[in-house]
Write an enzyme that holds these catalytic residues in place. Structure first.
Site, PDB file in Angstrom:
ATOM      1  N   PHE A  88       0.867  -1.185   0.000  1.00 40.84           N
ATOM      2  CA  PHE A  88       0.000   0.000   0.000  1.00 40.84           C
ATOM      3  C   PHE A  88       0.900   1.230   0.000  1.00 40.84           C
ATOM      4  O   PHE A  88       1.542   1.526   1.018  1.00 40.84           O
ATOM      5  CB  PHE A  88      -0.856  -0.054   1.263  1.00 40.84           C
ATOM      6  CG  PHE A  88      -1.879   1.019   1.439  1.00 40.84           C
ATOM      7  CD1 PHE A  88      -3.167   0.865   0.952  1.00 40.84           C
ATOM      8  CD2 PHE A  88      -1.567   2.184   2.135  1.00 40.84           C
ATOM      9  CE1 PHE A  88      -4.130   1.842   1.159  1.00 40.84           C
ATOM     10  CE2 PHE A  88      -2.521   3.165   2.351  1.00 40.84           C
ATOM     11  CZ  PHE A  88      -3.814   2.992   1.857  1.00 40.84           C
ATOM     12  N   GLY A  89       0.992   1.901  -1.134  1.00 36.37           N
ATOM     13  CA  GLY A  89       1.956   2.993  -1.280  1.00 36.37           C
ATOM     14  C   GLY A  89       1.326   4.364  -1.187  1.00 36.37           C
ATOM     15  O   GLY A  89       0.821   4.900  -2.185  1.00 36.37           O
ATOM     16  N   CYS A 136      -8.809   3.059   4.619  1.00 36.59           N
ATOM     17  CA  CYS A 136      -7.974   1.863   4.831  1.00 36.59           C
ATOM     18  C   CYS A 136      -7.109   2.049   6.081  1.00 36.59           C
ATOM     19  O   CYS A 136      -6.970   1.124   6.892  1.00 36.59           O
ATOM     20  CB  CYS A 136      -7.077   1.609   3.618  1.00 36.59           C
ATOM     21  SG  CYS A 136      -7.970   1.534   2.051  1.00 36.59           S
ATOM     22  N   LEU A 137      -6.525   3.242   6.234  1.00 33.27           N
ATOM     23  CA  LEU A 137      -5.667   3.502   7.406  1.00 33.27           C
ATOM     24  C   LEU A 137      -6.456   3.299   8.699  1.00 33.27           C
ATOM     25  O   LEU A 137      -5.939   2.793   9.688  1.00 33.27           O
ATOM     26  CB  LEU A 137      -5.107   4.926   7.362  1.00 33.27           C
ATOM     27  CG  LEU A 137      -4.091   5.237   6.258  1.00 33.27           C
ATOM     28  CD1 LEU A 137      -3.688   6.707   6.301  1.00 33.27           C
ATOM     29  CD2 LEU A 137      -2.853   4.369   6.380  1.00 33.27           C
ATOM     30  N   ARG A 168      -5.391   1.103  11.863  1.00 30.94           N
ATOM     31  CA  ARG A 168      -5.226   1.739  13.177  1.00 30.94           C
ATOM     32  C   ARG A 168      -6.040   1.015  14.237  1.00 30.94           C
ATOM     33  O   ARG A 168      -5.616   0.877  15.384  1.00 30.94           O
ATOM     34  CB  ARG A 168      -5.716   3.200  13.110  1.00 30.94           C
ATOM     35  CG  ARG A 168      -4.815   4.085  12.332  1.00 30.94           C
ATOM     36  CD  ARG A 168      -5.464   5.415  12.011  1.00 30.94           C
ATOM     37  NE  ARG A 168      -4.511   6.252  11.289  1.00 30.94           N
ATOM     38  CZ  ARG A 168      -4.806   7.417  10.769  1.00 30.94           C
ATOM     39  NH1 ARG A 168      -6.017   7.914  10.873  1.00 30.94           N
ATOM     40  NH2 ARG A 168      -3.875   8.114  10.140  1.00 30.94           N
ATOM     41  N   GLU A 224       0.717   4.794  10.584  1.00 28.73           N
ATOM     42  CA  GLU A 224      -0.751   4.887  10.732  1.00 28.73           C
ATOM     43  C   GLU A 224      -1.139   6.100  11.573  1.00 28.73           C
ATOM     44  O   GLU A 224      -2.064   6.039  12.367  1.00 28.73           O
ATOM     45  CB  GLU A 224      -1.316   3.620  11.391  1.00 28.73           C
ATOM     46  CG  GLU A 224      -0.900   2.338  10.749  1.00 28.73           C
ATOM     47  CD  GLU A 224      -1.466   2.169   9.364  1.00 28.73           C
ATOM     48  OE1 GLU A 224      -2.349   2.945   8.970  1.00 28.73           O
ATOM     49  OE2 GLU A 224      -0.983   1.270   8.661  1.00 28.73           O
ATOM     50  N   PHE A 272      -4.011  21.483  12.573  1.00 31.45           N
ATOM     51  CA  PHE A 272      -3.031  20.743  11.765  1.00 31.45           C
ATOM     52  C   PHE A 272      -2.049  21.671  11.055  1.00 31.45           C
ATOM     53  O   PHE A 272      -0.947  21.265  10.746  1.00 31.45           O
ATOM     54  CB  PHE A 272      -3.753  19.893  10.709  1.00 31.45           C
ATOM     55  CG  PHE A 272      -4.519  18.755  11.294  1.00 31.45           C
ATOM     56  CD1 PHE A 272      -3.918  17.514  11.442  1.00 31.45           C
ATOM     57  CD2 PHE A 272      -5.823  18.927  11.727  1.00 31.45           C
ATOM     58  CE1 PHE A 272      -4.614  16.455  12.005  1.00 31.45           C
ATOM     59  CE2 PHE A 272      -6.527  17.879  12.281  1.00 31.45           C
ATOM     60  CZ  PHE A 272      -5.926  16.645  12.421  1.00 31.45           C
TER      61      PHE A 272
HETATM   62  P1  FAD Z   1       6.691  13.387   9.248  1.00 25.00           P
HETATM   63  O1  FAD Z   1       5.303  13.518   8.720  1.00 25.00           O
HETATM   64  O2  FAD Z   1       7.777  14.134   8.544  1.00 25.00           O
HETATM   65  O3  FAD Z   1       6.662  13.794  10.771  1.00 25.00           O
HETATM   66  C1  FAD Z   1       7.855  14.063  11.533  1.00 25.00           C
HETATM   67  C2  FAD Z   1       7.425  14.551  12.912  1.00 25.00           C
HETATM   68  O4  FAD Z   1       6.668  15.777  12.769  1.00 25.00           O
HETATM   69  C3  FAD Z   1       6.488  13.571  13.631  1.00 25.00           C
HETATM   70  O5  FAD Z   1       6.757  13.578  15.004  1.00 25.00           O
HETATM   71  C4  FAD Z   1       5.119  14.149  13.363  1.00 25.00           C
HETATM   72  O6  FAD Z   1       4.147  13.783  14.314  1.00 25.00           O
HETATM   73  C5  FAD Z   1       5.424  15.631  13.418  1.00 25.00           C
HETATM   74  N1  FAD Z   1       4.402  16.435  12.752  1.00 25.00           N
HETATM   75  C6  FAD Z   1       4.032  16.405  11.440  1.00 25.00           C
HETATM   76  N2  FAD Z   1       3.029  17.258  11.220  1.00 25.00           N
HETATM   77  C7  FAD Z   1       2.743  17.844  12.408  1.00 25.00           C
HETATM   78  C8  FAD Z   1       1.794  18.822  12.848  1.00 25.00           C
HETATM   79  N3  FAD Z   1       0.887  19.373  12.031  1.00 25.00           N
HETATM   80  N4  FAD Z   1       1.816  19.210  14.152  1.00 25.00           N
HETATM   81  C9  FAD Z   1       2.707  18.647  15.023  1.00 25.00           C
HETATM   82  N5  FAD Z   1       3.617  17.715  14.675  1.00 25.00           N
HETATM   83  C10 FAD Z   1       3.631  17.320  13.382  1.00 25.00           C
HETATM   84  N6  FAD Z   1       3.442   4.285   4.658  1.00 25.00           N
HETATM   85  C11 FAD Z   1       2.719   3.724   3.639  1.00 25.00           C
HETATM   86  O7  FAD Z   1       2.197   4.421   2.778  1.00 25.00           O
HETATM   87  N7  FAD Z   1       2.586   2.361   3.543  1.00 25.00           N
HETATM   88  C12 FAD Z   1       3.144   1.514   4.456  1.00 25.00           C
HETATM   89  O8  FAD Z   1       3.009   0.285   4.334  1.00 25.00           O
HETATM   90  C13 FAD Z   1       3.898   2.083   5.542  1.00 25.00           C
HETATM   91  N8  FAD Z   1       4.496   1.267   6.460  1.00 25.00           N
HETATM   92  C14 FAD Z   1       5.348   1.823   7.403  1.00 25.00           C
HETATM   93  C15 FAD Z   1       6.084   0.989   8.257  1.00 25.00           C
HETATM   94  C16 FAD Z   1       7.007   1.541   9.150  1.00 25.00           C
HETATM   95  C17 FAD Z   1       7.819   0.620  10.016  1.00 25.00           C
HETATM   96  C18 FAD Z   1       7.169   2.946   9.230  1.00 25.00           C
HETATM   97  C19 FAD Z   1       8.157   3.561  10.180  1.00 25.00           C
HETATM   98  C20 FAD Z   1       6.419   3.777   8.420  1.00 25.00           C
HETATM   99  C21 FAD Z   1       5.503   3.238   7.494  1.00 25.00           C
HETATM  100  N9  FAD Z   1       4.781   4.055   6.624  1.00 25.00           N
HETATM  101  C22 FAD Z   1       4.031   3.502   5.596  1.00 25.00           C
HETATM  102  C23 FAD Z   1       4.954   5.499   6.687  1.00 25.00           C
HETATM  103  C24 FAD Z   1       4.276   6.162   7.877  1.00 25.00           C
HETATM  104  O9  FAD Z   1       2.899   6.187   7.688  1.00 25.00           O
HETATM  105  C25 FAD Z   1       4.903   7.549   8.052  1.00 25.00           C
HETATM  106  O10 FAD Z   1       6.210   7.355   8.556  1.00 25.00           O
HETATM  107  C26 FAD Z   1       4.105   8.444   8.982  1.00 25.00           C
HETATM  108  O11 FAD Z   1       2.885   8.842   8.383  1.00 25.00           O
HETATM  109  C27 FAD Z   1       4.881   9.709   9.388  1.00 25.00           C
HETATM  110  O12 FAD Z   1       5.403  10.334   8.273  1.00 25.00           O
HETATM  111  P2  FAD Z   1       6.950  10.744   8.250  1.00 25.00           P
HETATM  112  O13 FAD Z   1       7.753   9.568   8.673  1.00 25.00           O
HETATM  113  O14 FAD Z   1       7.216  11.310   6.896  1.00 25.00           O
HETATM  114  O15 FAD Z   1       7.114  11.845   9.354  1.00 25.00           O
END
Ligand code: FAD
Length: 390
Positions: free
Chosen positions: A132-133, A241-242, A246, A366, A386
């Protein structure tokens, strides 16, 4: 030796005989197939793809979906299974979440009849793997910022862009790719053998090691119109889906916490220092009591949420409550459990630190803690926080 199980409040009495039977089946599977191997898989950063058909046979893939070979279990049964899988390792529950809650749900809810017939039976059986990308290198918490595009090309579409952190992508047969089109965000079912599709594992990882995540690049990936998920319009589709995933996580986190607690209690009863089992000391008992309190509360939250879901009454901000609370508490429980093992707790002979490291990833995917706090904050105050004011 006293009873090591954590069911202090007899929460099992809230479950039906059928629910208990399914839960015990999954527990037996985890104890037979996952627990004896998980330390080695974790150290080797190995995901045991070979257990996928066994998980399919047990009805653990697409559990909550009906038809097309899917088992059609209730939300509570699905949650109980997540709890048992994650007691084995978060990587195993993550597999069922990515396969069932994310990818199969996308196809089941938004796909054409032909797409469902083509992919779902094989995925439910564990013979086909899906991913799921959604997330991208520069668009995580805010997927509206995605840069992957899908442009019309005659009867088909050309996809360009990149995805990051995509579970199972290197072993998947099909990828659900969310991309920007001229009409907004759409979903595409891309067979992973399509020219221009590559997936590269993200390594090394400090948590979730018995699990695969990858970077995907899409370079001029040409797919036919039949690849479009016809009923997915905008970000509501991936968010649906998310939400399924969750929901499973709030149960799963309590499974990891339970396993850490049971291991710590057993160790505390056996380990002697200063002439007595360390379980006899008040400071150790305080730790164990705090764990029991939070595991039982978190399990009640999950069960109540599951009953709401089965009644069709669950709101998405209620899922945020469970995901935020239960993962946060589970990390704390696993870390506290680790301290009871002293130095031995930092080895792979014992589960708590492995669980805690996994849960660091779980608290991020998630929806991070912060994103779920913002969802709850908006529900409480009516004010979205947000984005910062311009
Ligand atoms: P960012 O969004 O860059 O966030 C960095 C920090 O900033 C976090 O602490 C966040 O909470 C904070 N932040 C961001 N916006 C705000 C705001 N408005 N106010 C306050 N704080 C904020 N994705 C998929 O699509 N498919 C998958 O199968 C999938 N599997 C995963 C499996 C693992 C093990 C991991 C680690 C991630 C996976 N992901 C997947 C991605 C995951 O959903 C993202 O890592 C997650 O949504 C956070 O995005 P980011 O890592 O880019 O962090």
């Amino acid at each position: 030796m006293p009873d090591l199980s954590v069911d202090y409040l007899d929460l099992d009495s809230l479950l039906s005989a059928e629910e208990l039977k399914l839960r015990d089946h999954v527990r037996e599977f985890v104890r037979a197939r996952i627990t004896p191997n998980i330390a080695r898989w974790y150290e080797d950063a190995y995901f045991p793809k070979e257990i996928a058909p066994d998980m399919g046979a047990l009805g653990l893939l697409g559990m909550h979906l009906t038809g097309y070979g899917c088992p059609g279990h209730s939300a509570v049964e699905y949650g109980l299974a997540c709890m048992e899988l994650e007691a084995g390792d978060s990587g195993m529950r993550t597999f069922s979440s990515v396969q069932g809650s994310l990818t199969m749900t996308a196809i089941h809810m938004f796909g054409s009849e032909e797409q469902k017939q083509r992919w779902l039976p094989g995925m439910a059986a564990g013979d086909l793997i899906g991913c799921f990308g959604l997330t991208e290198p520069t668009a995580g918490s805010d997927p509206a910022e995605m840069r992957t595009t899908a442009v019309r090309d005659g009867d088909g579409w050309v996809l360009n862009g990149g995805k990051r952190w995509i579970g199972l992508a290197t072993i998947a047969d099909v990828a659900v790719i969310w991309a920007k089109t001229a009409d907004g965000i759409s979903g595409f079912l891309v067979p992973t053998g399509t020219a221009g599709f590559t997936a590269t594992p993200i390594q090394p990882k400090l948590g979730m090691r018995a699990s695969i995540q990858a970077d995907i690049t899409l370079t001029g990936v040409l797919v036919g119109n039949e690849a479009v998920l016809p009923d997915a319009h905008g970000l509501r589709a991936p968010f649906t889906c998310l939400n399924e995933a969750r929901y499973g996580i709030m149960w799963g986190a309590m499974g990891a916490a339970r396993d850490a607690y049971e291991a710590a209690l057993k160790y505390a009863l056996e380990r002697h220092q200063f002439g007595a089992p360390i379980a006899a000391y008040q400071l150790t008992q305080q730790k164990l009591v705090d764990m029991v309190l939070e595991i039982q509360k978190g399990t009640l939250v999950a069960l109540h949420t599951g009953r709401l879901k089965d009644a069709g009454m669950l709101r998405h901000e209620q899922v945020s409550f469970g995901k935020l609370n239960n993962v946060r508490q589970a990390i704390e429980i696993c870390r506290q459990a680790r301290t009871i093992f002293g130095g031995n707790g930092i080895t792979l002979d014992h589960s708590p630190l492995r669980h805690a490291n996994n849960l660091e990833a779980v608290r991020t995917y998630e929806g991070t803690d912060e994103i779920h706090a913002l969802i709850m904050g908006q529900a409480i105050t009516g004010l979205p926080a947000f984005v910062t004011a311009p």
